[in-house]
Write a protein that holds these residues in place. Structure first.
Motif, PDB file in Angstrom:
ATOM      1  N   TYR A 133       0.844  -1.208   0.000  1.00 12.29           N
ATOM      2  CA  TYR A 133       0.000   0.000   0.000  1.00 12.29           C
ATOM      3  C   TYR A 133       0.877   1.256   0.000  1.00 12.29           C
ATOM      4  N   ASP A 301      -4.012  -2.852   0.707  1.00 13.91           N
ATOM      5  CA  ASP A 301      -2.702  -3.398   0.356  1.00 13.91           C
ATOM      6  C   ASP A 301      -2.858  -4.471  -0.720  1.00 13.91           C
ATOM      7  N   TRP A 302      -1.932  -4.465  -1.677  1.00 14.85           N
ATOM      8  CA  TRP A 302      -1.900  -5.487  -2.727  1.00 14.85           C
ATOM      9  C   TRP A 302      -0.762  -6.429  -2.343  1.00 14.85           C
ATOM     10  N   ASN A 303      -1.066  -7.348  -1.442  1.00 15.34           N
ATOM     11  CA  ASN A 303      -0.003  -8.173  -0.858  1.00 15.34           C
ATOM     12  C   ASN A 303       0.606  -9.105  -1.900  1.00 15.34           C
ATOM     13  N   PRO A 691      -3.799  -7.030   8.316  1.00 13.14           N
ATOM     14  CA  PRO A 691      -3.901  -8.079   7.306  1.00 13.14           C
ATOM     15  C   PRO A 691      -5.299  -8.676   7.274  1.00 13.14           C
ATOM     16  N   GLN A 695      -6.886  -4.883   2.623  1.00 14.68           N
ATOM     17  CA  GLN A 695      -6.299  -5.516   1.444  1.00 14.68           C
ATOM     18  C   GLN A 695      -7.269  -5.468   0.272  1.00 14.68           C
ATOM     19  N   SER A 699      -6.448 -10.836  -2.679  1.00 15.13           N
ATOM     20  CA  SER A 699      -4.989 -10.755  -2.640  1.00 15.13           C
ATOM     21  C   SER A 699      -4.477 -11.744  -1.587  1.00 15.13           C
ATOM     22  N   ALA A 701      -3.332 -13.697   1.482  1.00 20.93           N
ATOM     23  CA  ALA A 701      -3.620 -13.532   2.904  1.00 20.93           C
ATOM     24  C   ALA A 701      -2.920 -14.592   3.743  1.00 20.93           C
ATOM     25  N   TYR A 704       3.327 -12.412   4.643  1.00 16.84           N
ATOM     26  CA  TYR A 704       3.542 -10.989   4.446  1.00 16.84           C
ATOM     27  C   TYR A 704       5.004 -10.644   4.724  1.00 16.84           C
ATOM     28  N   HIS A 742      -7.625 -13.070   0.540  1.00 17.61           N
ATOM     29  CA  HIS A 742      -8.486 -12.158   1.297  1.00 17.61           C
ATOM     30  C   HIS A 742      -9.897 -12.181   0.712  1.00 17.61           C
TER      31      HIS A 742
END
Length: 810
Positions: A133, A301-303, A691, A695, A699, A701, A704, A742
């Motif tokens: 992010y 967030d685009w994990n 988390p 998100q 994406s 989960a 990380y 996610h």
């Protein structure tokens, strides 16, 4: 249907060749693209319509520093003709990258564009499967308006469960970036929309000719038909489709303008069904924005699904993380007026960002780990971390020497200057050292004096380096940027002939606590206790108790399958004893899915087999827990509990066996505040997120990459965890199963595991994890807070260390 074809090179610093050779390739690719532009400008019809999208600004930077002004002018002319379009992203990076370095490097494209009045407001990133992010904030700050992504879904998946989806990515301040979340970066090649070219040397030049056959055009048509069927199945309704392609079907590919011959031939035959057009990245986004379509907005967030492979080189990650901590000290000192050699800082930053680049080595790293190119590329990659570590040390050495450090000399006084380089007041346990050649000075005893306050400090001595040196620990309070001097003073101390405790026996450490000693601090073979916490263990369960005396709760989750800090080993076995070639070594890794497990994966939980108390003193107690675990010859978990603060330091010390098969090591961290309202926060690049809450939909989960660590917070307590050396956090069960992404079904707070190392990738990343390691972590039981900024500041404070050196100052 309009097919927008965008040709670029996927930049891997490694993988297909040596890193320095790849640099030369990319410099030459720009020259090739310039020559193509000049040919088109001179009327060469076959190449008309060709556009080269420069994927990363790193390529341009290397080109500019290695060419003369004539080449630079030719580049600008090619850009102005529209045959080359520059983009903003510096490199394809992992989440290891530091946010301040990332921002600095992303602005390089913006600065170049402003200087030469060139449009550079779009970024491309290929192969990696997610961006923090904070990456969004960094791009927006650097003037990026559009972001085209091409994930690689072999070991990862796309958000939204859709490809070719435009959306606005919105940050917490409400600013937006238009994203086209596309497909694989070589999908155009998979569709066969690329040129097969034959070349011949004539007059010291290569004369090239494309081979275009009817069969190829038919394959393109059939592929596009099938592709569009699959796109319609996911609900795709646009009458255009962008496809990224490479000049050659390989990473680090050169420009190939002969693709225009394929495009022209295809368009002539299938114009009623498809029209293929080459396009520049800026023009593509202009086209998208001109359409009357609704584009959804998403936050979060685009994990990154690919953020785990770097732990195939765990020692280099340790070196990198130490270099990054020291770099941050240097920058804070510089902001506070300290002068440094800027060229060294620039080189340090470059080494750091190059290690954070997503490529690790040669493509034979698993199938032929002995291959000399495999070994060479791995050593080059590790060299970025080693060089960064060296430069950070040199810069701090320059600083300490310029501020009065006494280098090794006869009669050097035992004066130790402490400098707090941070903008906040700190209570810190500092460490400094007395070497064996100075033993004569303090043989009869000594004390530590704070010369600023003229007070004698409590201290504790720990023997290190085969007991050859004394590590002295003491606790001090430091104001922002404060400097003070500690002095070791020889003091005659008569050694007691009889212990003060009348009941002391040789086995006190093991089975007896005397009523005549401090009853608040114990270190035994069965538990360790301070005024703040108690940890207890058994052979059957490992560490089963982590008792917080303030809230009167055991901070270990009740659903944990194992004890706290238990080391865990996983391996997927391959039978290869009599085989001359072992293709299974690569193919079994290809079977690993997004959850990094296969059904046959074997797991071994470390078994606690011995305990030894190493230190009991006025400041800390230190205990070694020895574990027996497959995959490792020697495994120790070291616990250091602080008497004067609710802090626990943990070290994992091990001799890892060399294993060719895919394997992983985890450290169990089943922590909880024992409150139903607790929240988990993770410190990522430039952001702190919850988390599985903050998100993008669908994406990753499962794991990380943290920058400093994570925090659990509730109304009762905040637990801060500093992942000093191994920044990868795994959430949830270690069992194989369906993909964990996610989807609002996964809980924010879950079982935690530190993912210490792995070698499961089937290509590119290192295979050999064997060797000796020490990984450090810290846990702090803090006051409850839901303020993300405060949690982040507290996490930073947990890993910060002041600068200490022997000084001329009194």
């Amino acid at each position: 249907m309009k097919i927008f074809l965008m040709q670029q090179t996927h930049t891997d610093i490694g993988y297909t060749d040596r890193q320095e050779k790849i640099t030369k390739f990319h410099i030459d690719y720009i020259k090739q693209a310039i020559r193509i532009s000049e040919k088109i400008d001179q009327g060469f019809e076959k190449f008309k319509g060709f556009v080269w999208n420069n994927e990363s600004f790193w390529i341009i930077e290397r080109f500019l520093e290695s060419t003369d002004n004539q080449w630079k002018q030719r580049l600008l002319e090619a850009i102005n003709r529209g045959h080359i379009q520059l983009t903003s992203n510096y490199l394809n990076l992992s989440d290891l990258v530091d946010i301040d370095i990332l921002k600095k490097y992303l602005k390089k494209a913006q600065q170049f564009g402003e200087k030469h009045q060139i449009r550079i407001d779009s970024a491309i990133s290929m192969d990696v499967n997610g961006w923090s992010y904070g990456y969004l904030d960094a791009m927006l700050e650097a003037g990026v308006k559009h972001f085209y992504t091409c994930v690689h879904n072999h070991h990862g998946l796309v958000p939204f469960n859709k490809i070719h989806m435009p959306f606005y990515w919105e940050n917490e301040s409400g600013e937006k970036l238009l994203v086209w979340h596309g497909d694989h970066y070589a999908e155009g090649n998979a569709a066969d929309i690329h040129a097969k070219v034959m070349g011949e040397v004539i007059n010291q030049d290569i004369e090239t000719q494309a081979i275009v056959k009817t069969e190829q055009l038919e394959r393109i048509k059939n592929y596009l038909d099938d592709y569009m069927d699959s796109m319609h199945a996911q609900g795709y309704t646009f009458d255009f489709l962008p496809l990224m392609s490479l000049g050659l079907f390989v990473d680090n590919a050169p420009p190939n303008a002969h693709v225009m011959e394929v495009v022209s031939a295809f368009n002539q035959v299938y114009e009623k069904d498809y029209q293929v057009e080459m396009i520049g990245i800026h023009d593509f986004f202009d086209y998208v924005k001109s359409l009357p379509i609704e584009i959804p907005t998403y936050k979060g967030d685009w994990n990154d699904w690919w953020s785990d492979g770097y732990m195939s080189t765990p020692q280099s990650v340790v070196d990198y993380k130490e270099a990054l901590r020291n770099y941050r000290k240097i920058i804070l000192l510089q902001k506070n007026g300290v002068s440094f050699d800027q060229s060294k800082i620039d080189t340090l930053e470059y080494q750091l960002i190059m290690f954070a680049e997503h490529t690790w080595g040669y493509f034979t790293s698993v199938s032929e780990p002995w291959n000399k190119m495999t070994k060479k590329l791995q050593s080059r990659k590790e060299m970025f971390a080693a060089k960064a570590n060296e430069l950070a040390d040199i810069l701090l050495d320059d600083f300490t020497e310029s501020h009065g450090e006494i280098l090794k000399s006869t009669g050097r006084p035992l004066h130790y200057e402490v400098i707090n380089p941070y903008p906040n007041e700190r209570i810190e346990m500092i460490k400094f050292y007395i070497n064996w050649w100075d033993e004569f000075i303090i043989k009869d005893g000594y004390q530590i004096r704070n010369t600023k306050t003229d007070t004698v400090l409590d201290h504790q001595e720990i023997r290190i380096d085969e007991n050859a040196r004394r590590e002295i620990r003491t606790t001090i309070v430091l104001k922002p940027y404060e400097r003070l001097v500690l002095k070791i003073e020889p003091v005659m101390k008569r050694k007691r002939l009889v212990p003060l405790d009348p009941l002391i026996t040789n086995d006190t450490d093991y089975d007896f606590i005397s009523p005549y000693v401090d009853t608040q601090v114990f270190a035994t073979s069965f538990y360790i206790e301070t005024p703040y916490m108690k940890l207890a263990w058994s052979k059957a369960l490992g560490i089963h108790t982590f008792f917080d005396k303030k809230i009167k709760e055991n901070l270990i989750r009740k659903d944990s399958e194992t004890g706290l800090f238990t080391p865990i080993y996983e391996k997927s076995e391959v039978e290869y004893q009599y085989k001359m070639r072992v293709p299974e070594m690569r193919s079994i890794r290809g079977d690993y899915g997004r959850n990094r497990k296969i059904f046959s994966t074997l797991r071994d939980y470390g078994r606690l087999i011995n305990v030894k108390v190493y230190d009991k003193g006025p400041l800390v107690a230190r205990v070694h827990l020895k574990y027996q675990m497959k995959g490792s010859t020697f495994t120790i978990v070291e616990l250091t509990a602080y008497h004067n603060q609710p802090r626990l330091d943990v070290s994992l010390i091990m001799q890892k066996d060399t294993v060719w098969e895919p394997e992983s090591i985890y450290l169990a961290m089943p922590l909880t505040t024992q409150n139903s309202n607790e929240t988990l926060y993770i410190d990522k690049v430039g952001s702190i997120i919850r988390p599985r809450v903050d998100q993008l939909p669908y994406s990753c989960a499962l794991f990380y990459t943290t920058q400093i660590g994570y925090a659990l917070s509730s109304e009762k307590r905040s637990i801060l965890v500093n992942l000093k050396d191994t920044p990868l956090l795994h959430l949830g069960s270690l069992e194989p199963g369906l993909i964990v992404y996610h989807d609002k079904k996964q809980p924010n707070v879950d079982k935690q595991y530190i993912w210490v190392m792995n070698n499961y990738w089937e290509t590119n990343f290192a295979t050999n994890l064997g060797g000796f390691y020490k990984f450090d972590y810290s846990i702090f039981l803090d006051q409850p807070t839901s303020d993300k900024k405060q949690l982040l500041e507290n996490l930073k404070n947990l890993e910060r260390q002041s600068i200490i050196f022997q000084s001329l100052n009194k």
